[in-house]
Design an enzyme around this catalytic site. Structure first.
Site, PDB file in Angstrom:
ATOM      1  N   HIS A 100       0.814  -1.224   0.000  1.00  0.00           N
ATOM      2  CA  HIS A 100       0.000   0.000   0.000  1.00  0.00           C
ATOM      3  C   HIS A 100       0.851   1.280   0.000  1.00  0.00           C
ATOM      4  CE1 HIS A 100      -3.384  -2.558   0.305  1.00  0.00           C
ATOM      5  NE2 HIS A 100      -3.426  -2.710   1.611  1.00  0.00           N
ATOM      6  N   GLU A 121     -11.256  -4.231  -2.712  1.00  0.00           N
ATOM      7  CA  GLU A 121     -10.387  -3.220  -3.333  1.00  0.00           C
ATOM      8  C   GLU A 121     -10.248  -3.474  -4.831  1.00  0.00           C
ATOM      9  OE1 GLU A 121      -6.621  -3.303  -0.837  1.00  0.00           O
ATOM     10  OE2 GLU A 121      -7.903  -4.776   0.117  1.00  0.00           O
ATOM     11  N   HIS A 163      -9.745   1.575   0.618  1.00  0.00           N
ATOM     12  CA  HIS A 163      -9.584   0.470   1.577  1.00  0.00           C
ATOM     13  C   HIS A 163     -10.617   0.525   2.706  1.00  0.00           C
ATOM     14  CE1 HIS A 163      -7.494  -2.539   3.962  1.00  0.00           C
ATOM     15  NE2 HIS A 163      -6.646  -2.721   2.973  1.00  0.00           N
TER      16      HIS A 163
HETATM   17  C1  BGC Z   1      -4.176  -6.695   2.427  1.00  0.00           C
HETATM   18  C2  BGC Z   1      -4.017  -7.411   3.745  1.00  0.00           C
HETATM   19  C3  BGC Z   1      -3.585  -6.419   4.784  1.00  0.00           C
HETATM   20  C4  BGC Z   1      -4.617  -5.341   4.851  1.00  0.00           C
HETATM   21  C5  BGC Z   1      -4.218  -4.284   5.817  1.00  0.00           C
HETATM   22  C6  BGC Z   1      -5.237  -5.669   2.604  1.00  0.00           C
HETATM   23  O1  BGC Z   1      -5.419  -4.964   1.422  1.00  0.00           O
HETATM   24  O2  BGC Z   1      -4.474  -7.561   1.379  1.00  0.00           O
HETATM   25  O3  BGC Z   1      -3.049  -8.429   3.640  1.00  0.00           O
HETATM   26  O4  BGC Z   1      -3.406  -7.019   6.031  1.00  0.00           O
HETATM   27  O5  BGC Z   1      -4.816  -4.756   3.594  1.00  0.00           O
HETATM   28  O6  BGC Z   1      -5.301  -3.673   6.341  1.00  0.00           O
END
Ligand code: BGC
Length: 380
Positions: free
Chosen positions: A128, A341, A202
């Site tokens: 991210h 997402e 998210h």
């Molecule tokens: C990921 C997870 C991660 C989470 C964090 C998701 O987009 O795929 O692995 O723990 O984001 O909040």
């Protein structure tokens, strides 16, 4: 009655509801970051009382109140009542994630023959956007509009070399609430040098209301017939695309999220402590279409998600571990929310078969995600 009077009364009858129908948009301070930056929170309200609050820290959806089948509103997104909660815990609640949403293996990629190294924030990988992703930046509020479709536009300029990414990237995030209960998020980005981009939102959803407990009984449909499996718990794709038929990953027909989540025949589920996987929706960017539909049978709330991106990461809140206190003193535990997402496949820059994340000067990156809320009256 004289025609003029008749016209006048019809006119009055028409204008009053129109005025009452207008949506509202207001802005206020939500506090300050440790380095003194003011964070704004914008409230968008439509004529049905649906209310979205978007804060400039992370261009994040802080809350969203939508009605159940009896018209009762609940806030269906997890988060905090105060800015401090978001500053203290990086959980990506409601956030805009980027410059590259999801993972890049070893934080390395090659673009136009040149190698780049990104900031690493999840073991050896970059997740991210790295150590300081877009979810941790204070965005500039450019425009707040009331009217039939209240909206807010925010902007962030990520400098050349930010977290290791090349090129100055200018991103605009627009949230628009329509009167038919759709929340549309449009991400647009431009660059001054070739770079890679993958932006998504998210939000952690619980259609029964945040803090109401598990989402395992909420039904989910994802129209993807394959996933991109990962090699281990670090969740980097192997590069394969594996059909979902006959696996717990088959959501082509709506089923409760929890129905197959304890099916240990899939190693993939164990890697992620639950669902944490990319679904293959298409092999390339296409016109926005339905990428997921979720329903809470108790409240009747239904959410349909549209996007044109080829992938959808579905994460079942596996790492919510009861150690943080969210809104209204609610403790969030494993499986208390789901995240959807729409994005490119994870680690696309290292898998040419997955497509391309490249953005060049003169091009416009877009990810338009629509969440439409409705009611299922056939339940309870
Ligand atoms: C990921 C997870 C991660 C989470 C964090 C998701 O987009 O795929 O692995 O723990 O984001 O909040």
């Amino acid at each position: 009655m004289k025609p003029a009077v008749l016209f006048g009364s019809i006119f009055a009858a028409m204008t009053m509801p129109l005025a009452a129908m207008a949506g509202q948009a207001t802005s206020a301070s939500f506090g300050h970051t440790a380095d003194g930056q003011d964070v704004q929170i914008v409230t968008l309200t439509n004529s049905h009382g649906v209310r979205a609050r978007v804060m400039s820290y992370g261009a994040s959806l802080q809350s969203l109140w939508v009605p159940d089948r009896n018209g009762k509103l609940a806030d269906v997104v997890l988060g905090y009542d105060t800015l401090q909660g978001y500053l203290d815990h990086r959980q990506y609640f409601g956030a805009t994630v980027g410059r590259y949403a999801n993972r890049i293996a070893h934080g390395k990629f090659t673009l136009d023959g040149k190698s780049y190294r990104l900031s690493l924030n999840e073991g050896p990988n970059s997740l991210h956007g790295g150590a300081k992703g877009f979810d941790m930046r204070v965005w500039k509020v450019l425009d707040v509009k009331a009217g039939a479709q209240p909206s807010v536009t925010m902007e962030y300029v990520s400098t050349d070399g930010d977290q290791g990414y090349p090129g100055t990237l200018t991103i605009k995030a627009n949230y628009t609430l329509s009167d038919d209960n759709q929340l549309k998020i449009s991400y647009l980005a431009t660059t001054d040098k070739p770079t890679i981009v993958n932006l998504s939102n998210h939000t952690y959803w619980n259609l029964a209301g945040e803090g109401s407990g598990t989402v395992m009984d909420q039904a989910l449909m994802i129209p993807g017939d394959a996933i991109t499996p990962v090699s281990d718990a670090a969740a980097i794709p192997t590069g394969q695309m594996v059909p979902v038929a006959g696996t717990p990953y088959d959501f082509r027909m709506a089923k409760p999220i929890g129905r197959d989540i304890r099916d240990g025949s899939s190693q993939q589920l164990l890697f992620g402590h639950g669902y944490d996987m990319n679904w293959v929706l298409s092999r390339k960017e296409i016109e926005p279409h339905v990428v997921a539909r979720a329903e809470d049978p108790q409240s009747g709330r239904v959410m349909t998600v549209w996007s044109g991106k080829p992938g959808l990461q579905f994460y079942s809140g596996n790492f919510l571990d009861g150690t943080t206190v969210g809104k209204d003193h609610h403790v969030y535990r494993q499986g208390d929310a789901f995240v959807l997402e729409p994005q490119l496949f994870p680690d696309t820059p290292n898998h040419p078969d997955f497509g391309s994340a490249r953005l060049a000067p003169g091009q416009i990156y877009r990810n338009v995600i629509v969440y439409r809320f409705g009611i299922d009256h056939t339940g309870k």
